[in-house]
Each structure stands twice: as structure tokens, then as C-alpha cells.
Design an enzyme around this catalytic site. Structure first.
Site, PDB file in Angstrom:
ATOM      1  N   ASP A  65       0.849  -1.187   0.000  1.00  0.00           N
ATOM      2  CA  ASP A  65       0.000   0.000   0.000  1.00  0.00           C
ATOM      3  C   ASP A  65       0.882   1.232   0.000  1.00  0.00           C
ATOM      4  OD1 ASP A  65      -2.484   1.260  -0.133  1.00  0.00           O
ATOM      5  OD2 ASP A  65      -2.616   1.511   2.030  1.00  0.00           O
TER       6      ASP A  65
ATOM      7  N   GLU B 281       2.508   3.821  -4.133  1.00  0.00           N
ATOM      8  CA  GLU B 281       2.046   2.470  -4.495  1.00  0.00           C
ATOM      9  C   GLU B 281       3.132   1.736  -5.286  1.00  0.00           C
ATOM     10  OE1 GLU B 281      -0.671   0.994  -3.476  1.00  0.00           O
ATOM     11  OE2 GLU B 281      -2.154   2.556  -3.052  1.00  0.00           O
TER      12      GLU B 281
ATOM     13  N   ASP C 133      -4.341  -2.544  -3.481  1.00  0.00           N
ATOM     14  CA  ASP C 133      -5.623  -1.861  -3.687  1.00  0.00           C
ATOM     15  C   ASP C 133      -5.493  -0.772  -4.748  1.00  0.00           C
ATOM     16  OD1 ASP C 133      -4.316   0.201  -2.350  1.00  0.00           O
ATOM     17  OD2 ASP C 133      -5.648   0.195  -0.613  1.00  0.00           O
TER      18      ASP C 133
END
Length: 160
Positions: free
Chosen positions: A14, A52, A74
Site C-alpha cells: 500500500d 504504491e 488496492d
């Protein structure tokens, strides 16, 4: 993180910023069997997308030999860039479909180089939807950003 040839390594990554662009943090958790490794870092001036990409690159660079990998993210930007867009970018000499230079080119190069020796399944997970490992890396990335903001302004961190 060492692994046996052909062993499965699961990775959760993340990255985020507050504000975006602004101060950002990234994190990864690598799991091989019962062994786990946490990694995190932060930068003062960055973007969500850069964080990211940094998380994925750092996690894959930590692998010491070729592995089977399930990488959970994600970030649709990361997953789509790797699974759909990058072949077109390479074909167009790192230009996007509009003919503009690809954003974060150097980080995409880093991710692709780190991914090359591995067999990777890129798995998208919905952020902030209760996935325990996604929540964990989100918390680690936030903690890295907050820790960096408590340090003198000329530093950025990488905790590995």
C-alpha cells in the site's frame, strides 16, 4: 526475504499521501510460510501513485531468488499498469496512448525490473473494505508517513 525455489511468497502493498500530492508513505508485508517481513518508508513530496509503485518495487526487490508471488494491492493504477498498459508504453517508447511521457516512468522501470525474475499474480483488493492485510499495510504506510513528518525536513525514510 529468502525462499525455496518455486515457493509461494504472498505480498501485500500500500501507499498513500496526505494531501495528494504531499507527504506520503508506503508499506509492504511479505509472507513465506510462517515467516513474515514488514517494510515501510516515506517521502516528503510525492503522490499516492508513486508510493504504491515504491511499495511494490521494494517488496519485489527484497526477494533473493525467483519465486511464485501473489501480490495484493488496492491500487488499480499499479495492477492495470503492470497487467494491461505497460506493453503499450514500451511499444510507444514510454509514451501513453495520448503520446505524452508515461508518468512515474522511473518507478515503472524499477517495478518491471524487480518483477522480471518472478512469476507474479497481481491481485486487486478493494481498499478500506475490511481486508485484514490491506488494513495492516495501510496502517504501516500511514505510520511511516507520520514518523517521517516528526523528523527534520531534509530527510526521507526507508525502513526495511
Amino acid at each position: 526475504m529468502a525462499s525455496e525455489p518455486g515457493g509461494l511468497v504472498e505480498i501485500w502493498t500500500d501507499g498513500g499521501c496526505k494531501p495528494n500530492p504531499g507527504a506520503g508513505g508506503w508499506a509492504a508485508v511479505l509472507r513465506f510460510g510462517a515467516a513474515e517481513r514488514e517494510m515501510s518508508g516515506a517521502e516528503r513530496e510525492t503522490t499516492n501513485n508513486r508510493m504504491e509503485l515504491t511499495a511494490a518495487a521494494a517488496a519485489l526487490e527484497a526477494l533473493k531468488r525467483p519465486c511464485r508471488v501473489k501480490l495484493h494491492t488496492d491500487s488499480e493504477y499499479l495492477r492495470n499498469g503492470i497487467t494491461r498498459w505497460h506493453t503499450g508504453w514500451v511499444r510507444r517508447n514510454w509514451r501513453n496512448a495520448q503520446g505524452d511521457p508515461v508518468a512515474n516512468y522511473e518507478l515503472w522501470q524499477r517495478v518491471l525490473a524487480a518483477a522480471k525474475p518472478h512469476e507474479i499474480e497481481w491481485i486487486w483488493v478493494r481498499g478500506h473494505a475490511g481486508d485484514p492485510m490491506n488494513e495492516r499495510v495501510d496502517q504501516l504506510a500511514t505510520a511511516a508517513r507520520e514518523a517521517m513528518l516528526r523528523e527534520p525536513a531534509e530527510t526521507s525514510t526507508a525502513r526495511r
